[in-house]
Write an enzyme that holds these catalytic residues in place. Sequence first.
Site, PDB file in Angstrom:
ATOM      1  N   GLY A   1      39.094  36.758  20.037  1.00 13.79           N
ATOM      2  CA  GLY A   1      39.735  37.980  20.509  1.00 13.79           C
ATOM      3  C   GLY A   1      41.065  38.252  19.825  1.00 13.79           C
TER       4      GLY A   1
ATOM      5  N   SER B   1      31.708  39.007  23.899  1.00 12.74           N
ATOM      6  CA  SER B   1      31.529  40.165  24.779  1.00 12.74           C
ATOM      7  C   SER B   1      32.546  41.249  24.445  1.00 12.74           C
ATOM      8  CB  SER B   1      31.669  39.753  26.254  1.00 12.74           C
ATOM      9  OG  SER B   1      32.919  39.141  26.480  1.00 12.74           O
TER      10      SER B   1
ATOM     11  N   SER C   1      49.461  37.441  33.015  1.00 18.08           N
ATOM     12  CA  SER C   1      49.923  38.771  32.662  1.00 18.08           C
ATOM     13  C   SER C   1      51.053  39.222  33.584  1.00 18.08           C
ATOM     14  CB  SER C   1      48.730  39.730  32.817  1.00 18.08           C
ATOM     15  OG  SER C   1      49.175  41.050  32.883  1.00 18.08           O
TER      16      SER C   1
ATOM     17  N   TYR D   1      41.587  43.447  38.014  1.00 12.62           N
ATOM     18  CA  TYR D   1      41.989  42.613  36.871  1.00 12.62           C
ATOM     19  C   TYR D   1      43.243  41.800  37.212  1.00 12.62           C
ATOM     20  CZ  TYR D   1      44.364  41.354  32.538  1.00 12.62           C
ATOM     21  OH  TYR D   1      45.044  40.657  31.568  1.00 12.62           O
TER      22      TYR D   1
ATOM     23  N   LYS E   1      43.946  37.481  37.654  1.00 15.09           N
ATOM     24  CA  LYS E   1      44.995  36.644  37.044  1.00 15.09           C
ATOM     25  C   LYS E   1      45.780  35.936  38.143  1.00 15.09           C
ATOM     26  CE  LYS E   1      44.055  37.475  32.816  1.00 15.09           C
ATOM     27  NZ  LYS E   1      43.515  36.411  31.971  1.00 15.09           N
TER      28      LYS E   1
ATOM     29  N   PRO F   1      46.940  56.817  37.380  1.00 13.71           N
ATOM     30  CA  PRO F   1      46.990  56.136  38.685  1.00 13.71           C
ATOM     31  C   PRO F   1      47.283  54.645  38.503  1.00 13.71           C
ATOM     32  CG  PRO F   1      45.011  57.494  38.499  1.00 13.71           C
ATOM     33  CD  PRO F   1      45.661  57.507  37.148  1.00 13.71           C
TER      34      PRO F   1
END
Length: 338
Positions: A10, A34, A124, A149, A153, A294
């Site tokens: 990545g 992916s 994050s 998400y 984390k 949003p």
Amino acid sequence: MTIFVTGGAGYIGSHTVIKLVENGYDVVVADNFSNSKKEAVKRTRELAGKDFPLYEIDICNERMLSKIFTIHDIDCVIHFAGLKAVGESVEKPLEYYKNNLNSTIALLSAMKSHNINNIIFSSSATVYRPDNKMPLTEDSLTGGCTNPYGWTKFMCEQIITDTVNATGRLTAVVLRYFNPIGAHESGRIGEDPQDTPNNIMPYIAQTAVGRREFLSVFGDDWDTVDGTGVRDYLHVVDLAEGHVAAIKYATENPNGTSIFNLGTGKGVSVLELVTAFEEATGVSVPRKITQRRPGDIATCYTATGKAKELLGWETKKTLKEACADTWNWQKNNPNGYV
Ligand code: NAD
Ligand code: UDP
């Protein structure tokens, strides 16, 4: 020392692999592609000047992890693998919880079985509550995430901390990244979103190269310097070096969980970022002010003291360099790795 890098194909993983090899580490990469391409690994090998092993596996598969840990004598794991698109996580929460939590649990279990005691985890700034004062320190309040998400984390950090507390011999370094941008100076590897970019920098780059008509600026009525959102943008190569510093820290400070924010400490608005990109590249970026997105907040940037003091790490590259390197990657690879 051998480092097992999950998600090493990545964006952040590929840049980190190069820094690891430059610093004398052996690397084993695992990725299920992916959200990445095999071409990225090919180019990473070229830039690193080393033909490291690559396993195409799902990190949720503990049996496969165990096989790899039998073949290779791993000293430390860097866990980048995960799904990361905020908007998509709202639409597909189960996929996000399944992938991000199960991969972390499988990894920790396989590490335990094979007596691998060091883990660096990609977290994050989204784990921080939106109502904290700026700049964010590692002690700022977490939770209250605005999307699945962010919660993955938050939960993975908790799973790692609980595992560290239970085993007594595990060392975890949790790195909370702010906003990575930029690319390797060669222009051979960089950020290659598979669909419409969610993050601003790839959107700017794709607009500059003509793939997108204009950049939507999500609101100009925030309480910031020019009304647009403020973030802490750091060069991905600086971020990669943060992982090298984290490995050193983990080996010198065994047993326990340490948390570090990785960012520049400077807030930059959307319009300031666009201007920096235009000045660094000489290419104009058409833009239109649109509605707020949003879940967005006005401002997010980090304090840098803890990372400086304990990791001996701080960012070196400028915003201008990050913009120039992004453009070098994008103009040489207008359609990414395809
Ligand atoms: P990326 O999508 O480019 O890289 C993640 C890699 O993990 C991809 O190659 C993907 O194919 C792989 N992967 C995902 N699930 C997997 C699985 N189950 N098994 C094997 N491979 C799997 O993302 P990135 O920007 O390099 O981010 C790396 C990590 O840093 C992620 O955990 C992300 O959440 C975190 N992070 C990223 C940012 C950012 O802005 N890029 C900010 C904060 C945190
Ligand atoms: N942003 C924008 N247009 C875009 C994408 C992002 O104006 O197409 C703004 C967004 O509102 C925020 C900043 O750019 O103020 C950074 O957004 P990004 O999604 O890259 O990072 P995050 O919000 O997750 O920190």
